[in-house]
Design a protein around this motif. Sequence first.
Motif, PDB file in Angstrom:
ATOM      1  N   SER A  82      42.937  34.586  62.142  1.00  0.00           N
ATOM      2  CA  SER A  82      42.433  34.130  63.431  1.00  0.00           C
ATOM      3  C   SER A  82      41.200  34.938  63.777  1.00  0.00           C
ATOM      4  N   ALA A  83      40.265  34.313  64.474  1.00  0.00           N
ATOM      5  CA  ALA A  83      39.062  35.053  64.844  1.00  0.00           C
ATOM      6  C   ALA A  83      39.377  36.161  65.844  1.00  0.00           C
ATOM      7  N   ILE A  84      40.186  35.846  66.883  1.00  0.00           N
ATOM      8  CA  ILE A  84      40.568  36.821  67.898  1.00  0.00           C
ATOM      9  C   ILE A  84      42.082  36.801  68.053  1.00  0.00           C
ATOM     10  N   VAL A  85      42.696  37.976  68.037  1.00  0.00           N
ATOM     11  CA  VAL A  85      44.133  38.119  68.306  1.00  0.00           C
ATOM     12  C   VAL A  85      44.290  39.033  69.517  1.00  0.00           C
ATOM     13  N   ILE A  86      44.993  38.550  70.538  1.00  0.00           N
ATOM     14  CA  ILE A  86      45.144  39.292  71.793  1.00  0.00           C
ATOM     15  C   ILE A  86      46.624  39.464  72.106  1.00  0.00           C
ATOM     16  N   GLY A  87      47.028  40.696  72.394  1.00  0.00           N
ATOM     17  CA  GLY A  87      48.401  40.983  72.775  1.00  0.00           C
ATOM     18  C   GLY A  87      48.559  40.977  74.283  1.00  0.00           C
ATOM     19  N   GLN A  88      49.038  42.074  74.849  1.00  0.00           N
ATOM     20  CA  GLN A  88      49.217  42.164  76.296  1.00  0.00           C
ATOM     21  C   GLN A  88      47.859  42.381  76.956  1.00  0.00           C
ATOM     22  N   CYS A  89      47.577  41.611  78.003  1.00  0.00           N
ATOM     23  CA  CYS A  89      46.250  41.701  78.615  1.00  0.00           C
ATOM     24  C   CYS A  89      46.306  41.242  80.062  1.00  0.00           C
ATOM     25  N   ARG A  90      45.284  41.639  80.807  1.00  0.00           N
ATOM     26  CA  ARG A  90      45.081  41.144  82.164  1.00  0.00           C
ATOM     27  C   ARG A  90      43.588  40.929  82.394  1.00  0.00           C
ATOM     28  N   ARG A  91      43.265  39.794  82.956  1.00  0.00           N
ATOM     29  CA  ARG A  91      41.897  39.458  83.340  1.00  0.00           C
ATOM     30  C   ARG A  91      40.938  39.457  82.143  1.00  0.00           C
ATOM     31  N   ALA A  92      41.033  38.374  81.368  1.00  0.00           N
ATOM     32  CA  ALA A  92      40.140  38.181  80.221  1.00  0.00           C
ATOM     33  C   ALA A  92      39.345  36.890  80.423  1.00  0.00           C
ATOM     34  N   ILE A  93      38.067  36.940  80.094  1.00  0.00           N
ATOM     35  CA  ILE A  93      37.182  35.774  80.157  1.00  0.00           C
ATOM     36  C   ILE A  93      36.578  35.573  78.776  1.00  0.00           C
ATOM     37  N   ILE A  94      36.811  34.397  78.196  1.00  0.00           N
ATOM     38  CA  ILE A  94      36.257  34.060  76.884  1.00  0.00           C
ATOM     39  C   ILE A  94      35.428  32.799  77.078  1.00  0.00           C
ATOM     40  N   VAL A  95      34.100  32.942  77.001  1.00  0.00           N
ATOM     41  CA  VAL A  95      33.210  31.878  77.446  1.00  0.00           C
ATOM     42  C   VAL A  95      31.991  31.765  76.528  1.00  0.00           C
TER      43      VAL A  95
END
Length: 220
Positions: A30-43
Amino acid sequence: TYLTLDNFDDLTVDGVMFDAGTYGNGKGDSAIVIGQCRRAIIVNNHFTGWGDHGIYFSGPAEGSVLRCEDVSVSNNIFHDLSGALRLARQFSNFAIAGNVFRDVYNCVIAAGGASNHNPGDSASITGNVIQGCLSSAIDLRYFDTGVTISGNLIYDWSTGVSSAAINLRGVSKASITGNTILPKKALPGNISCGACIYIQNATNDNVDPPHDESLWRRDH
């Protein structure tokens, strides 16, 4: 995988070309792998050629009380991928809006756990263009509350008879309105899908069926 992130607040990924031919071998990544997070913007990013997903939100560890929450994925292009977006478990307040998905082999937007032990909560999927996928365009499972799917264009889409363009299972308080679904025709006059919208074990939902109501079904 080009970018792996976990346990973070306040992230913006803007204007990046994620080309598997440049950053990975494209096989199983996968290009991006994200676990636990808060307030993410992918644009404003472009994802192409990855063998797994463009973005995979793996979520917090199994059994964790934490969530991946307050995420916006907007105005991106996803092209020539095995899958585009995957939200695995325990997430809240996701907005997926204004993206273009073309030639995605598996589910374009897949969200929810394998059971109701890891439900999601509150997601909106609005104003996206989905073209040429070979499985369910949107597949959502086990949401506690609040799913909005509206104003999306799904076209040139082809699956087997057991799949649907929009597939919901175990979802509460879903609103599906104003979407345009144009399946690929297997033969003149024959729709190559069992249903354009398929709802199973859902409660308190508001569904605006396709123009041809024979193309959707509900199982309780």
